[in-house]
Design an enzyme around this catalytic site. Structure first.
Site, PDB file in Angstrom:
ATOM      1  N   SER A  13      43.072   0.970 -15.649  1.00 38.55           N
ATOM      2  CA  SER A  13      42.237   0.139 -16.521  1.00 38.55           C
ATOM      3  C   SER A  13      40.882  -0.072 -15.840  1.00 38.55           C
ATOM      4  O   SER A  13      40.716   0.258 -14.659  1.00 38.55           O
ATOM      5  CB  SER A  13      42.923  -1.200 -16.766  1.00 38.55           C
ATOM      6  OG  SER A  13      43.005  -1.911 -15.537  1.00 38.55           O
ATOM      7  N   ASP A  55      42.449   3.868 -19.053  1.00 37.61           N
ATOM      8  CA  ASP A  55      43.097   2.994 -20.039  1.00 37.61           C
ATOM      9  C   ASP A  55      42.043   2.028 -20.608  1.00 37.61           C
ATOM     10  O   ASP A  55      41.285   1.423 -19.842  1.00 37.61           O
ATOM     11  CB  ASP A  55      44.211   2.225 -19.307  1.00 37.61           C
ATOM     12  CG  ASP A  55      45.146   1.489 -20.241  1.00 37.61           C
ATOM     13  OD1 ASP A  55      45.182   1.827 -21.440  1.00 37.61           O
ATOM     14  OD2 ASP A  55      45.862   0.587 -19.760  1.00 37.61           O
ATOM     15  N   HIS A  87      49.786  -7.017 -25.185  1.00 36.46           N
ATOM     16  CA  HIS A  87      49.749  -6.751 -23.745  1.00 36.46           C
ATOM     17  C   HIS A  87      50.347  -7.941 -22.992  1.00 36.46           C
ATOM     18  O   HIS A  87      50.402  -9.044 -23.514  1.00 36.46           O
ATOM     19  CB  HIS A  87      48.308  -6.522 -23.298  1.00 36.46           C
ATOM     20  CG  HIS A  87      47.734  -5.239 -23.819  1.00 36.46           C
ATOM     21  ND1 HIS A  87      46.629  -5.181 -24.615  1.00 36.46           N
ATOM     22  CD2 HIS A  87      48.141  -3.967 -23.654  1.00 36.46           C
ATOM     23  CE1 HIS A  87      46.363  -3.915 -24.916  1.00 36.46           C
ATOM     24  NE2 HIS A  87      47.272  -3.158 -24.342  1.00 36.46           N
ATOM     25  N   GLY A  88      50.755  -7.706 -21.748  1.00 38.20           N
ATOM     26  CA  GLY A  88      51.229  -8.796 -20.903  1.00 38.20           C
ATOM     27  C   GLY A  88      52.732  -9.028 -21.017  1.00 38.20           C
ATOM     28  O   GLY A  88      53.449  -8.282 -21.688  1.00 38.20           O
ATOM     29  N   GLY A 138      51.403  -1.810 -24.929  1.00 35.27           N
ATOM     30  CA  GLY A 138      52.179  -3.044 -24.779  1.00 35.27           C
ATOM     31  C   GLY A 138      53.669  -2.781 -24.908  1.00 35.27           C
ATOM     32  O   GLY A 138      54.396  -3.558 -25.501  1.00 35.27           O
TER      33      GLY A 138
HETATM   34 ZN   LIG Z   1      46.928  -1.124 -23.905  1.00 37.81          ZN
END
Ligand SMILES: [Zn+2]
Length: 344
Positions: free
Chosen positions: A45, A78, A184-185, A219
């Protein structure tokens, strides 16, 4: 990455895309790929590139590729937030980029369809000329990770299948990330997800209209309870949460999903292993005492996902072609960028 995904489509399997920030994570992924004989996508990322510094991260991945010549490996940006981010990744040597034009450059505000098409097409033109693969995103994912994301639940901007078709036709992306309710997460769902919060029917509808387009699930950590439990047993304080069940990802893979993004599960595995060592042996202070078990815990999760996604055993199916050959394929049309569109 285009070759990895085309091969995955031929073989009817999915390929895990695992996020990296440091040496231990890269080693864990490569050890799992070697163990299961899997092709692999390693992705960074913007946050990872800033954390590790571009050159450190790039050289680590180059080392991974050199040490494992038998493993097809793609290095992917990403959630690129702008043309410049994608351009810098390509110039550094990444073989694939995601232009996430679903959000504006701030990485938070949803963009219009027209803005998304314009920036994604610009990245596609630049990338394809250089043999680099592009993933686009249509619809907006929920949650925030590494400061990127619109926040909120994953149900606010679920992908419209007609728009997905139009987007694929207008941009010529190689892979398409869609929003089907995932976030996400770690905190994706507050109970085991069912059809009311995880829109597998939308994914299936998009695959029916775009049968040859490589779909991407973001995700897609499963956030298994045993990994949550280890963290909480050794002093952590995670709230109860549910991820995307592996069976749903497998249903996706049967319906055109070729790239499956997993990050949270690896974070949980590493953190649990580190907590355990520090809790049980508070006298220890050598980072290797906890980084080695952390690396092993992540390898275990990655190897399990590789097996579940079906990529295990496929590393030797083909030889990686150079990006110069891929660039030539885009130019002469042998690598199609016009999606096959089925009637409604
Ligand atoms: Zn993503």
């Amino acid at each position: 990455m285009r070759q990895l995904l085309d091969e995955a489509a031929k073989g009817g399997y999915g390929v895990g895309a695992f996020n990296v920030n440091d040496m231990e994570q890269i080693q864990a992924i490569m050890a799992a790929a070697k163990q299961t004989k899997s092709p692999v996508i390693v992705q960074a990322s913007r946050g990872a590139r800033a954390f590790a510094e571009d050159l450190y991260l790039f050289k680590l991945i180059q080392a991974a590729a050199e040490l494992n010549p038998e493993i097809p490996i793609a290095m992917h940006q990403d959630h690129g937030n702008s043309f410049e981010t994608c351009k810098s990744a390509i110039e550094l040597g990444y073989t694939s980029v995601m232009m996430d034009g679903s959000l504006k450059e701030d990485g938070k505000t949803p963009a219009s369809f027209e803005e998304n098409v314009a920036v994604t097409k610009r990245v596609v033109d630049f990338a394809h000329e250089r043999g680099v693969t592009v993933e686009g995103e249509i619809g907006v994912l929920g949650g925030v990770e590494d400061g990127h994301g619109a926040g909120g639940s994953g149900l606010e901007h679920v992908t419209n299948p007609d728009q997905a078709v139009e987007f694929a036709e207008l941009t010529g992306v190689d892979a398409l990330a869609i929003a089907i309710g995932t976030s996400h997460g770690a905190y994706k769902f507050s109970k085991k997800p069912d059809g009311s919060v995880l829109k597998m029917d939308v994914l299936i509808a998009i695959h029916k209209r775009l049968p040859n387009t490589h779909l991407v699930m973001h995700g897609s950590s499963s956030v298994p309870k045993d990994l949550q439990d280890i963290i909480n047993k050794y002093g952590g304080k995670l709230k109860e949460t549910w991820g995307v069940p592996v069976e749903e990802i497998q249903l996706g893979i049967r319906n055109g999903v070729r790239k499956v993004n997993v990050d949270t599960d690896n974070r949980l595995a590493m953190t649990g292993a580190i907590r355990k060592v520090l809790w049980e042996s508070p006298e220890k202070f050598d980072p290797r005492d906890y980084l080695k078990p952390a690396r092993e815990a992540m390898q275990k999760v990655v190897a399990q996902r590789m097996t579940q996604f079906g990529q295990a055993g496929h590393a030797g199916d083909y030889k990686a072609v150079s990006i110069a050959a891929i660039a030539k394929g885009y130019k002469d049309g042998s690598l199609s960028t016009k999606p096959l569109v089925a009637a409604k």
